[in-house]
Design a protein around this motif. Structure first.
Motif, PDB file in Angstrom:
ATOM      1  N   PHE A  11      11.429  21.480  47.227  1.00 36.45           N
ATOM      2  CA  PHE A  11      10.691  20.452  46.494  1.00 36.45           C
ATOM      3  C   PHE A  11       9.926  21.027  45.308  1.00 36.45           C
ATOM      4  CE2 PHE A  11      10.854  19.346  51.029  1.00 36.45           C
ATOM      5  CZ  PHE A  11      11.582  18.180  50.956  1.00 36.45           C
ATOM      6  N   SER A  62       5.259  23.232  44.568  1.00 33.49           N
ATOM      7  CA  SER A  62       5.767  22.052  45.258  1.00 33.49           C
ATOM      8  C   SER A  62       5.330  20.789  44.516  1.00 33.49           C
ATOM      9  CB  SER A  62       5.267  22.018  46.693  1.00 33.49           C
ATOM     10  OG  SER A  62       3.865  21.810  46.719  1.00 33.49           O
ATOM     11  N   ILE A  63       6.107  19.735  44.649  1.00 35.65           N
ATOM     12  CA  ILE A  63       5.814  18.495  43.930  1.00 35.65           C
ATOM     13  C   ILE A  63       4.472  17.906  44.367  1.00 35.65           C
ATOM     14  CG2 ILE A  63       7.099  16.977  45.482  1.00 35.65           C
ATOM     15  CD1 ILE A  63       8.052  15.536  42.841  1.00 35.65           C
ATOM     16  N   TRP A  64       4.083  18.084  45.638  1.00 35.68           N
ATOM     17  CA  TRP A  64       2.795  17.556  46.081  1.00 35.68           C
ATOM     18  C   TRP A  64       1.640  18.387  45.550  1.00 35.68           C
ATOM     19  CZ3 TRP A  64       6.722  18.844  49.509  1.00 35.68           C
ATOM     20  CH2 TRP A  64       6.612  20.072  50.149  1.00 35.68           C
ATOM     21  N   GLU A  65       1.856  19.682  45.324  1.00 36.62           N
ATOM     22  CA  GLU A  65       0.826  20.509  44.693  1.00 36.62           C
ATOM     23  C   GLU A  65       0.645  20.078  43.234  1.00 36.62           C
ATOM     24  OE1 GLU A  65      -0.032  25.234  43.805  1.00 36.62           O
ATOM     25  OE2 GLU A  65       1.471  24.680  45.291  1.00 36.62           O
ATOM     26  N   ALA A  67       1.215  17.055  42.081  1.00 38.80           N
ATOM     27  CA  ALA A  67       0.540  15.758  42.128  1.00 38.80           C
ATOM     28  C   ALA A  67      -0.956  15.919  42.416  1.00 38.80           C
ATOM     29  CB  ALA A  67       1.190  14.860  43.172  1.00 38.80           C
ATOM     30  N   ALA A  68      -1.311  16.874  43.265  1.00 41.49           N
ATOM     31  CA  ALA A  68      -2.725  17.096  43.604  1.00 41.49           C
ATOM     32  C   ALA A  68      -3.541  17.556  42.398  1.00 41.49           C
ATOM     33  CB  ALA A  68      -2.837  18.125  44.727  1.00 41.49           C
ATOM     34  N   LYS A  72       1.234  14.137  35.965  1.00 40.12           N
ATOM     35  CA  LYS A  72       2.370  13.233  36.172  1.00 40.12           C
ATOM     36  C   LYS A  72       3.584  13.814  35.483  1.00 40.12           C
ATOM     37  CE  LYS A  72      -0.494   9.185  36.557  1.00 40.12           C
ATOM     38  NZ  LYS A  72      -0.737   7.821  36.172  1.00 40.12           N
TER      39      LYS A  72
END
Length: 73
Positions: A11, A62-65, A67-68, A72
């Motif tokens: 990811f 990672s994509i969630w890192e 986003a955090a 965008k």
């Protein structure tokens, strides 16, 4: 993770541009095809494969890192 895959292998995205850079994407960020097989060094998506440990391939986050951080893609 199972078979040695890390979150960034699966990811991963570019540090600044999110998913806009194809060479930084993780194997699961390839474009909407369902994974049909997982092997130690590749994931199969029908006629496309995602590989890890490609010499010279960059490593993102990672994509969630991403986003955090409030960024965008």
């Amino acid at each position: 993770m199972r078979l040695g895959w890390k979150a960034t292998n699966l990811f991963g995205v570019h540090l600044e541009h999110g998913t806009l850079r194809l060479d930084w994407r993780g194997a699961m960020i390839t474009g909407g095809h369902k994974a049909i097989g997982i092997e130690p060094n590749r994931i199969l998506f029908g006629n496309v494969s995602g590989y890890r440990n490609v010499p010279g391939a960059p490593s993102g986050i990672s994509i969630w890192e991403f986003a955090a951080r409030g960024q965008k893609p």
